[in-house]
Design a protein around this motif. Structure first.
Motif, mmCIF file in Angstrom:
data_model
loop_
_atom_site.group_PDB
_atom_site.id
_atom_site.type_symbol
_atom_site.label_atom_id
_atom_site.label_comp_id
_atom_site.label_asym_id
_atom_site.label_seq_id
_atom_site.Cartn_x
_atom_site.Cartn_y
_atom_site.Cartn_z
ATOM 1 N N VAL A 94 -42.578 -108.284 -5.481
ATOM 2 C CA VAL A 94 -43.401 -108.886 -6.530
ATOM 3 C C VAL A 94 -44.788 -108.262 -6.480
ATOM 4 N N GLY A 95 -45.144 -107.591 -7.552
ATOM 5 C CA GLY A 95 -46.432 -106.901 -7.595
ATOM 6 C C GLY A 95 -46.224 -105.405 -7.581
ATOM 7 N N ALA A 96 -46.481 -104.769 -8.706
ATOM 8 C CA ALA A 96 -46.219 -103.337 -8.829
ATOM 9 C C ALA A 96 -47.525 -102.551 -8.865
ATOM 10 N N GLY A 97 -48.508 -103.005 -8.125
ATOM 11 C CA GLY A 97 -49.770 -102.270 -8.003
ATOM 12 C C GLY A 97 -49.678 -101.223 -6.910
ATOM 13 N N ASN A 98 -50.831 -100.828 -6.402
ATOM 14 C CA ASN A 98 -50.863 -99.816 -5.345
ATOM 15 C C ASN A 98 -50.058 -100.211 -4.128
ATOM 16 N N LEU A 99 -50.314 -101.440 -3.673
ATOM 17 C CA LEU A 99 -49.648 -101.878 -2.456
ATOM 18 C C LEU A 99 -48.149 -101.989 -2.682
ATOM 19 N N GLY A 100 -47.762 -102.569 -3.818
ATOM 20 C CA GLY A 100 -46.345 -102.675 -4.142
ATOM 21 C C GLY A 100 -45.695 -101.305 -4.162
ATOM 22 N N HIS A 101 -46.396 -100.353 -4.744
ATOM 23 C CA HIS A 101 -45.829 -99.015 -4.822
ATOM 24 C C HIS A 101 -45.683 -98.391 -3.442
ATOM 25 N N ALA A 102 -46.687 -98.606 -2.596
ATOM 26 C CA ALA A 102 -46.615 -98.072 -1.237
ATOM 27 C C ALA A 102 -45.431 -98.670 -0.483
ATOM 28 N N ILE A 103 -45.253 -99.976 -0.635
ATOM 29 C CA ILE A 103 -44.139 -100.631 0.054
ATOM 30 C C ILE A 103 -42.817 -100.107 -0.498
ATOM 31 N N PRO A 159 -52.185 -109.965 -6.241
ATOM 32 C CA PRO A 159 -53.532 -110.385 -5.850
ATOM 33 C C PRO A 159 -53.484 -111.771 -5.213
ATOM 34 N N ALA A 160 -54.521 -112.072 -4.460
ATOM 35 C CA ALA A 160 -54.587 -113.351 -3.756
ATOM 36 C C ALA A 160 -54.370 -114.541 -4.680
ATOM 37 N N ALA A 161 -55.026 -114.497 -5.829
ATOM 38 C CA ALA A 161 -55.022 -115.654 -6.722
ATOM 39 C C ALA A 161 -53.625 -115.999 -7.229
ATOM 40 N N ALA A 162 -52.751 -114.998 -7.305
ATOM 41 C CA ALA A 162 -51.426 -115.235 -7.866
ATOM 42 C C ALA A 162 -50.396 -115.660 -6.818
ATOM 43 N N ALA A 163 -50.703 -115.427 -5.552
ATOM 44 C CA ALA A 163 -49.672 -115.509 -4.510
ATOM 45 C C ALA A 163 -48.971 -116.866 -4.428
ATOM 46 N N GLN A 164 -49.757 -117.951 -4.378
ATOM 47 C CA GLN A 164 -49.119 -119.251 -4.172
ATOM 48 C C GLN A 164 -48.185 -119.619 -5.322
ATOM 49 N N GLY A 174 -34.794 -120.277 -5.185
ATOM 50 C CA GLY A 174 -33.824 -120.133 -4.102
ATOM 51 C C GLY A 174 -34.059 -118.996 -3.120
ATOM 52 N N ILE A 175 -35.259 -118.440 -3.128
ATOM 53 C CA ILE A 175 -35.526 -117.372 -2.160
ATOM 54 C C ILE A 175 -35.424 -117.935 -0.742
ATOM 55 N N ARG A 176 -35.010 -117.131 0.221
ATOM 56 C CA ARG A 176 -34.814 -117.646 1.586
ATOM 57 C C ARG A 176 -35.901 -117.192 2.552
ATOM 58 N N GLY A 177 -36.548 -116.063 2.237
ATOM 59 C CA GLY A 177 -37.598 -115.572 3.128
ATOM 60 C C GLY A 177 -38.680 -114.870 2.331
ATOM 61 N N VAL A 178 -39.921 -114.984 2.790
ATOM 62 C CA VAL A 178 -41.062 -114.401 2.089
ATOM 63 C C VAL A 178 -41.919 -113.618 3.065
ATOM 64 N N LEU A 179 -42.205 -112.370 2.718
ATOM 65 C CA LEU A 179 -43.164 -111.577 3.479
ATOM 66 C C LEU A 179 -44.381 -111.396 2.582
ATOM 67 N N ASN A 180 -45.480 -112.025 2.986
ATOM 68 C CA ASN A 180 -46.653 -112.105 2.117
ATOM 69 C C ASN A 180 -47.745 -111.117 2.527
ATOM 70 N N PHE A 181 -48.048 -110.186 1.637
ATOM 71 C CA PHE A 181 -49.138 -109.242 1.871
ATOM 72 C C PHE A 181 -50.409 -109.614 1.121
ATOM 73 N N ALA A 182 -50.337 -110.634 0.316
ATOM 74 C CA ALA A 182 -51.535 -111.040 -0.421
ATOM 75 C C ALA A 182 -52.529 -111.665 0.555
ATOM 76 N N PRO A 183 -53.807 -111.400 0.357
ATOM 77 C CA PRO A 183 -54.807 -111.904 1.298
ATOM 78 C C PRO A 183 -55.112 -113.373 1.072
#
Lengths: 216, 216
Positions: A94-103, A159-164, A174-183
């Motif tokens: 989720v998130g196709a910005g710089n960080l998303g692209h790097a991941i 971005p941070a504001a969207a994460a929650q 129904g997601i089972r696991g979340v890896l959060n890179f948002a600050p």
DNA sequence: CGCTGTGAATGTATTCACAGCG
DNA sequence: CGCTGTGAATACATTCACAGCG
């Protein structure tokens, strides 16, 4: 009785991280043609001590041979089971910005069975683009995307504001696991697994260690 | 006697991470115009308990007022000092690939005083390019770059195979802290601070938690 | 004999509980 | 009185040390 049992006690987070580490070392050893390894040797390579390794493993069973050590290939297979890596895991990014692209471009985790099967974003200029054949889709359709792809893990690179809000929605879908890179610290329902990686907090760990010390 | 003293005891890594967390919460509170906060309220916001917070702070001094709590602005300032963030830190980024670019573009840590002042890579097609005015320079000149810029921290975003050699070289050139994103454990001299972030290991932490559990 | 596996011992982190100050 | 700051108590993680198996 061959499969890895449920752990005998609650296993600490640091113990799980060490198991990941042992696994990488065992891969290297296997590639070098090494067939057997002792806890002493493994400890040396992992930067820990032999008792720690035997204890970490003992939560899950008895995988070694007294007098000789552990068979590299077998121990590696056991640790894969312990870590839940004997099957592949579908991941939604989720998130196709710089960080998303790097991941997305980071192929390392593909080797361990993690596959990005969907990319979501809210930016209309991103939606419809494709990365290596994977179409970037609107976040609004995330329920359908999860259902259609069967993704069980989400990597949050918004971005941070969207994460929650994103995490809430994923959890409901129904997601089972979340890896959060948002600050931003996020909350998930009890049954959803969560890890957060915050680059700034890691940098602060460094400056804490250096604070006060003089240069040189 | 106003400055933050050296800690009374060795402070755990988790305690330092919590201090980073408290700092972020205090920023939010300050922005909301909140002037005073109790350990109970802070604990609620941080997802921990009041005693934990008071203990974490007590390693460094006594910053609160009995009966009322902590002054938000002052406590924030104290934690900044504790974390070594009352000055800015120059950072050299090694590796100008996708991940390096994502880190470079990630402006979050600029707010906390971390500034990327140099970018290094070995790829001739990258060298000479500039990102926001910062020229990408050859790794071979890293000693001069460190000397000229005064960078004290390095962020390693190279492939796994290159990481140890880069870190050795940086250490020799006087780097004081290393944040390693390469998927390889690296060793540093005692006096160099080190943290490693490995995305795959974080994902494995999730699958460990989920292993065995059924869906739903 | 050489190693593992593990209960017991130690060391570390967290939480309790209360004295003491504002 | 209400809160902090902190020694004491508890819980947890690591290391020791050795019995016991291959």
């Amino acid at each position: 009785m061959k499969t890895v049992a449920a752990p005998k006690a609650r296993v600490s987070d640091s113990s799980v991280r060490r198991l990941s580490r042992y696994h990488r070392i065992l891969e290297d050893l296997e590639n070098q043609g090494c067939e057997v390894v002792s806890s002493a040797r493994l400890a040396e390579l992992a930067g820990t001590n032999p008792a720690q390794i035997r204890k970490d493993l003992s939560y899950f069973g008895a995988f070694g041979k007294r007098g000789s050590g552990y068979r590299v290939h077998e121990l590696r297979a056991r640790i894969l089971e312990i870590l839940g890596l004997t099957r592949s895991w579908k991941v939604v990014l989720v998130g196709a910005g710089n960080l998303g692209h790097a991941i997305f471009s980071y192929k390392e985790f593909t080797r361990y069975g993690f596959h990005i099967v969907a990319i979501l974003d809210t930016d209309p200029s991103k939606i419809g683009q494709a990365w290596e054949g994977i179409r970037i889709r609107p976040l609004d359709g995330c329920e359908e995307v999860l259902a259609a792809t069967g993704a069980e893990l989400a990597v949050i690179a918004t971005p941070a504001a969207a994460a929650q809000a994103v995490v809430d929605r994923m959890a409901k879908a129904g997601i089972r696991g979340v890896l959060n890179f948002a600050p931003r610290e996020v909350e998930v329902p009890r049954k959803v697994a969560l890890r957060t990686v915050n680059i700034t907090i890691e940098l602060e760990g460094l400056t804490f260690d250096l604070r006060g010390r003089n240069e040189g």
